[in-house]
Write an enzyme that holds these catalytic residues in place. Structure first.
Site, PDB file in Angstrom:
ATOM      1  N   GLU A   1      -8.633 -12.219   6.316  1.00  0.00           N
ATOM      2  CA  GLU A   1      -7.712 -11.518   7.227  1.00  0.00           C
ATOM      3  C   GLU A   1      -8.463 -11.256   8.531  1.00  0.00           C
ATOM      4  O   GLU A   1      -8.380 -12.038   9.476  1.00  0.00           O
ATOM      5  CB  GLU A   1      -7.235 -10.216   6.587  1.00  0.00           C
ATOM      6  CG  GLU A   1      -6.237  -9.437   7.422  1.00  0.00           C
ATOM      7  CD  GLU A   1      -5.914  -8.068   6.837  1.00  0.00           C
ATOM      8  OE1 GLU A   1      -4.935  -7.459   7.302  1.00  0.00           O
ATOM      9  OE2 GLU A   1      -6.641  -7.590   5.941  1.00  0.00           O
TER      10      GLU A   1
ATOM     11  N   HIS B   1       0.828  -1.206   0.000  1.00  0.00           N
ATOM     12  CA  HIS B   1       0.000   0.000   0.000  1.00  0.00           C
ATOM     13  C   HIS B   1       0.865   1.260   0.000  1.00  0.00           C
ATOM     14  O   HIS B   1       1.763   1.402   0.840  1.00  0.00           O
ATOM     15  CB  HIS B   1      -0.904   0.015   1.230  1.00  0.00           C
ATOM     16  CG  HIS B   1      -1.978  -1.029   1.204  1.00  0.00           C
ATOM     17  ND1 HIS B   1      -3.233  -0.797   0.703  1.00  0.00           N
ATOM     18  CD2 HIS B   1      -1.971  -2.320   1.620  1.00  0.00           C
ATOM     19  CE1 HIS B   1      -3.974  -1.893   0.810  1.00  0.00           C
ATOM     20  NE2 HIS B   1      -3.226  -2.839   1.360  1.00  0.00           N
TER      21      HIS B   1
ATOM     22  N   GLY C   1      -9.954  -2.379   3.298  1.00  0.00           N
ATOM     23  CA  GLY C   1     -10.670  -1.735   4.396  1.00  0.00           C
ATOM     24  C   GLY C   1     -11.079  -2.711   5.480  1.00  0.00           C
ATOM     25  O   GLY C   1     -10.521  -3.812   5.605  1.00  0.00           O
TER      26      GLY C   1
ATOM     27  N   ASP D   1       0.036   4.432   0.783  1.00  0.00           N
ATOM     28  CA  ASP D   1      -0.113   5.275   1.975  1.00  0.00           C
ATOM     29  C   ASP D   1       0.416   4.616   3.238  1.00  0.00           C
ATOM     30  O   ASP D   1       0.683   5.299   4.225  1.00  0.00           O
ATOM     31  CB  ASP D   1      -1.571   5.716   2.167  1.00  0.00           C
ATOM     32  CG  ASP D   1      -2.558   4.572   2.040  1.00  0.00           C
ATOM     33  OD1 ASP D   1      -2.141   3.436   1.763  1.00  0.00           O
ATOM     34  OD2 ASP D   1      -3.775   4.815   2.205  1.00  0.00           O
TER      35      ASP D   1
END
Length: 327
Positions: free
Chosen positions: A189, A7, A159, A9
């Site tokens: 997850e 990712h 998310g 960010d």
């Protein structure tokens, strides 16, 4: 030496953050450890939802084209310096529109940064789990189609998995299939094996994490039969309290069961980890041989959203560089 689950960010370096803060006119704490505390999880992280809070500061720095381009460029340069030969960076363009950017402009800025770095890299666009962002997600898929021959290689769903079940996002991936856009989905997850099953039913080419597959033999059998790759991120899974430590992680059982496993970092800054760290930790914990590690690396080449000819090129590079990468 190939990271397929990374990712943007969640992987901003300290130097990059200082650069981005200056561009934004943000005041940062004086001490580096204080800056890092804004982005890295502590030992008290309770779960995935707690982990996701650490993205807020980074996202606030990435609301202009200049900042997104700079962040992508810096990350690609870092990956090259770390000895990687290819990566697939992902980000959610809908999270970068607070100051008026369109999703299209956000994506173009990241692609510009990648191209300027001259590092081989694909871009995955994340749709986001939620209950009031249907239009934003559908737009992300549309934008992915617009840029699919210009650097975007797939879409994703990211998310709070435990709060917003995978099954609720069928429409998003029906649209992706209609537009012939490959996709990976974060599943298995924070939520259990049923999330993985649903992602496979939707048509996912890969599964982000998928480490809870070991809780259901039917799902393991399905993964072995289909050979759909798992994008496993060990340190991240420990940080989100799915596993207590490396030794208790399910990656070795997944490998032994014949599941197609790849090793990735997820978020280099949030989890304070590099790809080399990931490989060293599992090699030591599970007494893996160099050949075991090489197979995991080759799994990543084969799982990449690349053409067959591009994969052949990557395989040759991996053959040459994998032992040096482990040093």
């Amino acid at each position: 030496m190939i990271d397929l689950h990374l990712h943007l960010d969640g992987s901003l370096s300290l130097d990059s953050v200082k650069k981005l803060a200056k561009i934004n006119g943000f005041d940062l704490p004086k001490e580096d450890k204080e800056i890092l505390s804004l982005m890295q999880v502590s030992e008290n992280c309770r779960d995935l939802n707690d982990y996701l809070d650490k993205f807020d500061f980074a996202v606030s720095l990435l609301q202009t084209e200049d900042c997104l381009r700079t962040a992508a460029y810096d990350l690609c340069k870092t990956l090259k310096e770390q000895g990687l030969i290819y990566a697939e960076i992902r980000f959610a363009p809908q999270k970068h529109t607070d100051k008026g950017l369109s999703q299209q402009k956000a994506v173009k800025a990241v692609l510009d940064g990648i191209h300027e770095s001259e590092f081989p890299c694909g871009l995955i666009l994340c749709c986001m789990r939620g209950d009031n962002n249907r239009e934003e997600n559908l737009l992300t898929v549309k934008v992915a189609k617009e840029f699919c021959e210009k650097g975007v290689c797939a879409v994703d769903l990211a998310g709070a998995e435990a709060l917003f079940a995978t099954e609720n996002f069928k429409e998003i991936f029906s649209e992706a299939r209609k537009l012939d856009i490959p996709f990976t989905i974060h599943a298995g997850e924070a939520d259990g094996p049923q999330s993985i099953k649903k992602a496979i039913e939707f048509g996912a080419k890969r599964i982000g994490h998928g480490v809870r597959a070991t809780e259901d033999k039917e799902i393991i059998d399905l993964l072995v039969k289909t050979q759909i790759p798992l994008e496993v991120c060990v340190k991240s899974n420990i940080d989100t309290c799915i596993f207590e430590n490396v030794e208790s992680h399910s990656i070795k059982k997944l490998i032994d069961d014949g599941v197609n496993v790849t090793v990735n970092t997820d978020n280099m800054t949030v989890s304070a980890v590099t790809l080399k760290d990931e490989f060293k930790s599992i090699k030591k914990a599970f007494d893996l041989t160099d050949n075991d590690v090489k197979k995991l690396m080759m799994n990543a080449v084969n799982a990449a959203f690349l053409s067959d000819s591009e994969k052949e090129t990557m395989k040759k590079k991996a053959e040459i560089n994998f032992k040096e990468f482990l040093l």
